[in-house]
Design an enzyme around this catalytic site. Structure first.
Site, PDB file in Angstrom:
ATOM      1  N   ARG A 107     -11.199  16.203   5.296  1.00  0.00           N
ATOM      2  CA  ARG A 107     -12.059  16.312   4.111  1.00  0.00           C
ATOM      3  C   ARG A 107     -13.485  16.662   4.523  1.00  0.00           C
ATOM      4  O   ARG A 107     -13.980  16.139   5.524  1.00  0.00           O
ATOM      5  CB  ARG A 107     -12.065  14.989   3.336  1.00  0.00           C
ATOM      6  CG  ARG A 107     -10.810  14.765   2.526  1.00  0.00           C
ATOM      7  CD  ARG A 107     -10.821  13.401   1.859  1.00  0.00           C
ATOM      8  NE  ARG A 107      -9.748  12.568   2.369  1.00  0.00           N
ATOM      9  CZ  ARG A 107      -9.644  11.257   2.155  1.00  0.00           C
ATOM     10  NH1 ARG A 107     -10.546  10.630   1.436  1.00  0.00           N
ATOM     11  NH2 ARG A 107      -8.632  10.582   2.650  1.00  0.00           N
ATOM     12  N   ASN A 114       0.878  -1.180   0.000  1.00  0.00           N
ATOM     13  CA  ASN A 114       0.000   0.000   0.000  1.00  0.00           C
ATOM     14  C   ASN A 114       0.913   1.226   0.000  1.00  0.00           C
ATOM     15  O   ASN A 114       1.465   1.598   1.038  1.00  0.00           O
ATOM     16  CB  ASN A 114      -0.899  -0.029   1.241  1.00  0.00           C
ATOM     17  CG  ASN A 114      -1.913   1.098   1.243  1.00  0.00           C
ATOM     18  OD1 ASN A 114      -1.861   2.009   0.407  1.00  0.00           O
ATOM     19  ND2 ASN A 114      -2.843   1.049   2.179  1.00  0.00           N
ATOM     20  N   HIS A 157     -12.242   2.554  -0.518  1.00  0.00           N
ATOM     21  CA  HIS A 157     -12.150   1.650   0.649  1.00  0.00           C
ATOM     22  C   HIS A 157     -12.736   0.269   0.331  1.00  0.00           C
ATOM     23  O   HIS A 157     -13.183  -0.441   1.239  1.00  0.00           O
ATOM     24  CB  HIS A 157     -12.911   2.214   1.867  1.00  0.00           C
ATOM     25  CG  HIS A 157     -12.264   3.400   2.506  1.00  0.00           C
ATOM     26  ND1 HIS A 157     -12.989   4.418   3.071  1.00  0.00           N
ATOM     27  CD2 HIS A 157     -10.968   3.725   2.694  1.00  0.00           C
ATOM     28  CE1 HIS A 157     -12.185   5.326   3.574  1.00  0.00           C
ATOM     29  NE2 HIS A 157     -10.936   4.930   3.343  1.00  0.00           N
ATOM     30  N   GLU A 172      -7.089  -4.740   5.028  1.00  0.00           N
ATOM     31  CA  GLU A 172      -7.063  -4.510   3.586  1.00  0.00           C
ATOM     32  C   GLU A 172      -5.934  -5.303   2.923  1.00  0.00           C
ATOM     33  O   GLU A 172      -6.079  -5.781   1.799  1.00  0.00           O
ATOM     34  CB  GLU A 172      -6.873  -3.007   3.314  1.00  0.00           C
ATOM     35  CG  GLU A 172      -8.105  -2.196   3.671  1.00  0.00           C
ATOM     36  CD  GLU A 172      -7.803  -0.803   4.193  1.00  0.00           C
ATOM     37  OE1 GLU A 172      -6.961  -0.669   5.112  1.00  0.00           O
ATOM     38  OE2 GLU A 172      -8.416   0.159   3.702  1.00  0.00           O
TER      39      GLU A 172
END
Ligand code: ADP
Length: 393
Positions: free
Chosen positions: A238, A8, A178, A379
């Site tokens: 955000r 990642n 995601h 993940e």
């Protein structure tokens, strides 16, 4: 056992986990942080021992060199050829990639072209791909897209009511992100519980970035992020959803360029912008406890937005069996979970205060109609599984 490396790559970090497949055993895992600085921190864990070093790392190629050296020096691998596949997290797959795919020069070019839609992520994902290509040239590389899991969202949920030509010309629609995390959450609920709990799931990934996903029979049917990862929930920095007319209004009033507005929405908004304290939920909770009113307001907006999405997605699913909290805030913040669930009694959500405080797997009260779970996301494991699937096909 063949080994698969999950990667990642972020703008200044590179996370990796090496799996022995198909057992899914983690052989070694680590993180290169602060890439581009003279005091880059490299940490890894092998056979229960943690290692840490600080050194200058100029770019992603140097970071990957550090990782491959550690893989060999630690004894995690004896030879580079043991690594048969490298799975890369890639943020945006656009309309082209509804599934994970083996990386070829054409795929690389496409990921580059999609940088338009994901300027913060796709270019750095590519840097990771190129660096591993140089240093482990014999391993096959696979791109695992954030957007792929959401390719099952129906058009009524992914279309924006803009002139249709922009969908045709630029692919402007909801994509969602995601995906690896929400896919993992589904696989865990499905593995642990029967169909009474796994057919209608809402997964709340609350990290620095945050999104909610409605999962019906294992498929994403709606998600709160959109064309880019800016939409939906209030995040660390955000904004999440805002009235789009605010943007030209601000641009005119404050004489801002499109880039300025983008910077404000992505980096100066969210919990940080509202509270003026921090992007980190822990800091904002502390400021609230100290009597800071803006911090209190920021948390109210943050929680309210999550509740709004959960209610909307319950409608999308035609009911709710399981509500899951995951990622940094979801896994660790009992007060946020408690506040979110406090207003969801009408959906049959009721949590057990002690179990919630302890971050237990199952935090539902005995008489809760909906199962409420806290599941640490993984993940990297989804990336390894997807890579294995692509290489075996
Ligand atoms: P990212 O979204 O960057 O992948 P994470 O999922 O690890 O990161 O989430 C990081 C965020 O999780 C931090 O910014 C912080 O706000 C939050 N967090 C971590 N631990 C806690 C905690 N104990 N209580 C509240 N928030 C937490």
């Amino acid at each position: 056992m063949p080994k698969i490396l999950s990667v990642n790559a972020g703008s200044s970090s590179l996370k990796f986990k090496l799996y022995a497949m198909p057992a899914e055993d983690v052989v070694i895992s680590g993180l290169v942080d602060r890439i581009g600085h003279s005091d880059c921190i490299f940490t890894y864990e092998y056979q229960g021992t943690k290692h840490k070093s600080v050194q200058a790392v100029q770019n992603h190629t140097e970071a990957v060199q550090l990782v491959t050296d550690a893989l060999l020096d630690s004894g995690a691998i004896r030879d580079k050829s043991e690594i048969v596949g490298i799975g890369h997290r890639v943020a945006h797959g656009g309309r082209d990639y509804t599934q994970s795919t083996e990386i070829t020069p054409v795929v690389q070019q496409k990921i580059d072209e999609l940088s338009d839609m994901s300027p913060l992520h796709n270019p750095v994902n590519l840097l990771g791909i190129e660096a591993f290509e140089k240093l482990l040239p014999d391993a096959r590389e696979v791109a695992v897209f954030d957007t792929s899991f959401h390719s099952t969202i129906p058009s009524k949920a992914y279309m924006y009511a803009l002139p249709f030509e922009y969908y045709e010309k630029y692919g402007i629609r909801r994509y969602g992100f995601h995906g690896q995390s929400h896919q993992y959450i589904y696989s865990e609920v499905n593995r642990r519980y029967d169909r009474d709990f796994s057919r209608k799931i809402i997964s709340c990934h609350l990290g620095n970035g945050a999104s909610v996903c409605a999962i019906k029979d294992g498929k994403s049917v709606n998600t709160s992020m959109g064309f880019t990862p800016l939409a939906g929930l209030v995040m660390g920095t955000r904004s999440g959803d805002v009235d789009p007319n605010i943007l030209p209004f601000l641009a005119e009033k404050e004489d801002l360029s499109a880039a300025d507005v983008r910077q404000i929405l992505n980096h100066k908004s969210g919990l940080l912008g509202l509270s003026g304290v921090s992007n980190d939920v822990r800091d904002v909770l502390k400021a609230e406890a100290d009597g800071n009113k803006r911090a209190e307001l920021a948390l109210q907006v943050y929680v309210h937005q999550i509740q709004t999405y959960i209610a909307a997605y319950t409608a999308d699913l035609g009911g709710l069996q399981t509500l899951v909290f995951t990622a940094g805030v979801g896994e660790h913040s009992a007060p946020i979970r408690e506040r979110v669930c406090a207003a969801l009694g009408y959906l049959g959500v009721k949590i057990d205060a002690d179990a919630n405080q302890d971050n237990d797997l199952d935090i539902s009260a005995a008489d809760s109609r909906v199962k409420v779970l806290v599941i640490p996301t993984n993940e990297e494991l989804v990336i390894a599984r997807e890579t294995e699937k692509v290489l075996d096909s």
